[in-house]
Design a protein around this motif. Structure first.
Motif, PDB file in Angstrom:
ATOM      1  N   ARG A  64      24.215 -92.201  -9.018  1.00  0.00           N
ATOM      2  CA  ARG A  64      23.763 -92.259 -10.414  1.00  0.00           C
ATOM      3  C   ARG A  64      23.029 -90.969 -10.794  1.00  0.00           C
ATOM      4  N   GLY A  95      29.604 -88.833 -16.846  1.00  0.00           N
ATOM      5  CA  GLY A  95      28.963 -89.597 -15.779  1.00  0.00           C
ATOM      6  C   GLY A  95      29.445 -91.031 -15.738  1.00  0.00           C
ATOM      7  N   ALA A  99      17.580 -92.046 -12.977  1.00  0.00           N
ATOM      8  CA  ALA A  99      17.813 -92.449 -11.583  1.00  0.00           C
ATOM      9  C   ALA A  99      16.562 -92.248 -10.745  1.00  0.00           C
ATOM     10  N   ARG A 152      26.902-101.150  -7.497  1.00  0.00           N
ATOM     11  CA  ARG A 152      26.621 -99.742  -7.800  1.00  0.00           C
ATOM     12  C   ARG A 152      27.169 -98.922  -6.639  1.00  0.00           C
ATOM     13  N   LYS A 189      31.518 -93.068 -12.745  1.00  0.00           N
ATOM     14  CA  LYS A 189      31.172 -94.408 -12.250  1.00  0.00           C
ATOM     15  C   LYS A 189      32.375 -95.335 -12.296  1.00  0.00           C
ATOM     16  N   GLU A 206      24.908 -92.760 -16.942  1.00  0.00           N
ATOM     17  CA  GLU A 206      25.653 -93.523 -15.943  1.00  0.00           C
ATOM     18  C   GLU A 206      26.759 -94.414 -16.506  1.00  0.00           C
ATOM     19  N   GLN A 245      21.869 -95.229  -6.094  1.00  0.00           N
ATOM     20  CA  GLN A 245      21.145 -94.438  -7.081  1.00  0.00           C
ATOM     21  C   GLN A 245      21.382 -92.935  -6.900  1.00  0.00           C
ATOM     22  N   ASP A 286      25.570 -88.517 -11.652  1.00  0.00           N
ATOM     23  CA  ASP A 286      26.152 -88.784 -12.966  1.00  0.00           C
ATOM     24  C   ASP A 286      25.256 -88.270 -14.094  1.00  0.00           C
ATOM     25  N   GLU A 287      23.948 -88.283 -13.842  1.00  0.00           N
ATOM     26  CA  GLU A 287      22.989 -87.895 -14.869  1.00  0.00           C
ATOM     27  C   GLU A 287      22.665 -86.400 -14.870  1.00  0.00           C
TER      28      GLU A 287
END
Length: 424
Positions: free
Chosen positions: A90, A111, A268, A83, A115, A106, A87, A93-94
């Motif tokens: 992440r 998003g 997240a 990852r 990643k 994610e 987080q 991304d969210e």
């Protein structure tokens, strides 16, 4: 055998270790190497992993290191569970896609694209070290999302790789429990791309070896219950005569999901809280088994799926599993080198997709659209550049408007510049 997990400091890892301990006869591990750059996670996750092996009486040795070369040297197989950005990335991304009225997720949508851009270059660097230092016939098993794009990156670079997802095995276990049969008595007609799949058939095998397809029951008398389990409208399942993966909700109910996301904490944030609790558990030297809190982390049946594919490859078992593999003519409307998620025959020499019935027009259209985006996304991940990012963003079916694509491209680059060498 020597098995290496890159990203071994993940809070997922004890799920793997639990499976390795329980199913040691299926996958006899002499050395398990956990590779991770984070010293705190290495200590905590590595510590509980060693205690779990000792408690289970597993004869294997667990090594913990930040040295990738030492970790992969002479490995029989390497698992990737990375990852990049953790987080916090992440959470970005969210959330940042919301500024352009698009869902934040994610692995799907803008998003998920972010990643992929962060992840693919790092995975390819690790893969070259594996090629150089692991055993010549070593396999790479990728659990790193977005699995379809990452697996295709590995295959295009000539690596022996396969992508792994727990969606199919989750459905298999759910239907096995529902019908009161062993999991290996359930066979799925699972088709699509990673995180874009449908169960078009669910075959239950009786003790006499006969099979029956219960899909009409699942989208008939059991429709409401099944639809609720995947959080989608019953009318959709009835119309498609299939059970869609939960991830299709981001396409079929985009505006509803977006409205939910705008008024709820991010996934997240929930995972961060769960991880804090898990790491505290891992620090407790009295903890010698998988904590129950791990169920909240996600990744159900991850260890069983991983053990199934690894043991099949290493023992040349020739059985069938749902995996992410080259298309090679399975879907006539996709290039051979695209990566799809279908039942596949597993041998040590290679993994081959089984023939499937032609996709219905609506499913084929969505698969083709997303596949086009995925190909452009991989180009952007490998070669960089704003125009490549914009091209892929515009091609995504959840974007599709040039002004929205422009805004999302700028948001993506601004929120991920630290992880994109070409954008610094």
């Amino acid at each position: 055998m020597k098995l290496t997990v890159i990203g071994g400091g993940s809070t997922y890892t004890p799920e793997l270790v639990d499976g390795f301990a329980r199913l040691r006869d299926q996958l006899p591990i002499d050395e398990l190497w956990l590779v991770d750059p984070d010293p705190v996670r290495r200590e905590l996750v590595g510590g509980v992993a060693k205690r779990m092996f000792a408690h289970a009486g597993h004869p294997g040795t667990i090594h913990v290191t930040d040295d990738v070369v030492a970790g992969v040297s002479d490995a029989d197989a390497v698992m990737l569970q990375l990852r990049i950005g953790g987080q916090n990335a992440r959470k970005g991304d969210e959330t940042w896609p919301h500024e352009a009225c698009c869902i934040g997720q994610e692995t799907t949508g803008p998003g998920g694209f972010a990643k992929a851009l962060r992840t693919v270059p790092v995975v390819l660097e690790y893969a070259e070290l594996i090629r150089k230092h692991a055993k010549p016939d070593a396999w790479i098993v990728d659990f790193t999302n977005p699995v379809g794009i990452v697996t295709r990156a590995l295959l295009e670079a000539g690596h022996r790789a396969v992508g792994l997802c727990n969606v199919a095995i989750g459905f298999q276990r759910r239907f096995a429990e529902q019908y009161g049969v062993a999991a290996d008595h359930v066979r799925l007609d699972h088709v699509g791309l990673n995180h874009l799949t449908w169960e078009r058939g669910v075959h239950i095998r009786a003790e006499d070896g006969s099979e029956r397809d219960v899909i009409d029951e699942l989208v008939g008398v059991q429709l409401d219950e099944v639809a609720e389990s995947v959080h989608m409208a019953p009318a959709l399942l009835r119309l498609q005569r299939a059970v869609p993966s939960y991830y299709l909700r981001y396409f079929y109910e985009h505006d509803i999901v977006l409205e939910e996301q705008l008024h709820e904490p991010t996934r997240a944030e929930a995972v961060m809280e769960t991880e804090r609790a898990l790491l505290a558990k891992y620090a407790d030297e009295s903890v010698v088994t998988k904590p129950v809190e791990l169920e909240q982390r996600g990744g159900a049946y991850y260890s069983e799926a991983a053990i199934d594919v690894l043991s099949s490859i290493l023992s040349d078992r020739g059985d069938v599993q749902v995996l992410n593999v080259r298309n090679d003519g399975t879907f006539a409307f996709l290039p051979d080198d695209h990566v799809i998620e279908v039942p596949s025959r597993v041998h040590a020499s290679g993994i081959t997709p089984l023939p499937v019935a032609a996709l219905e027009a609506d499913k084929a259209a969505l698969v083709a659209h997303v596949a086009g985006y995925e190909r452009l996304a991989l180009e952007a991940a490998v070669h960089g550049g704003r125009d490549r990012v914009l091209h892929a963003m515009l091609a995504h079916p959840l974007v599709g408007q040039v002004d929205k694509a422009e805004k999302l491209t700028d948001l993506l680059i601004a929120n991920n510049a630290d992880h994109l060498a070409w954008a610094r």
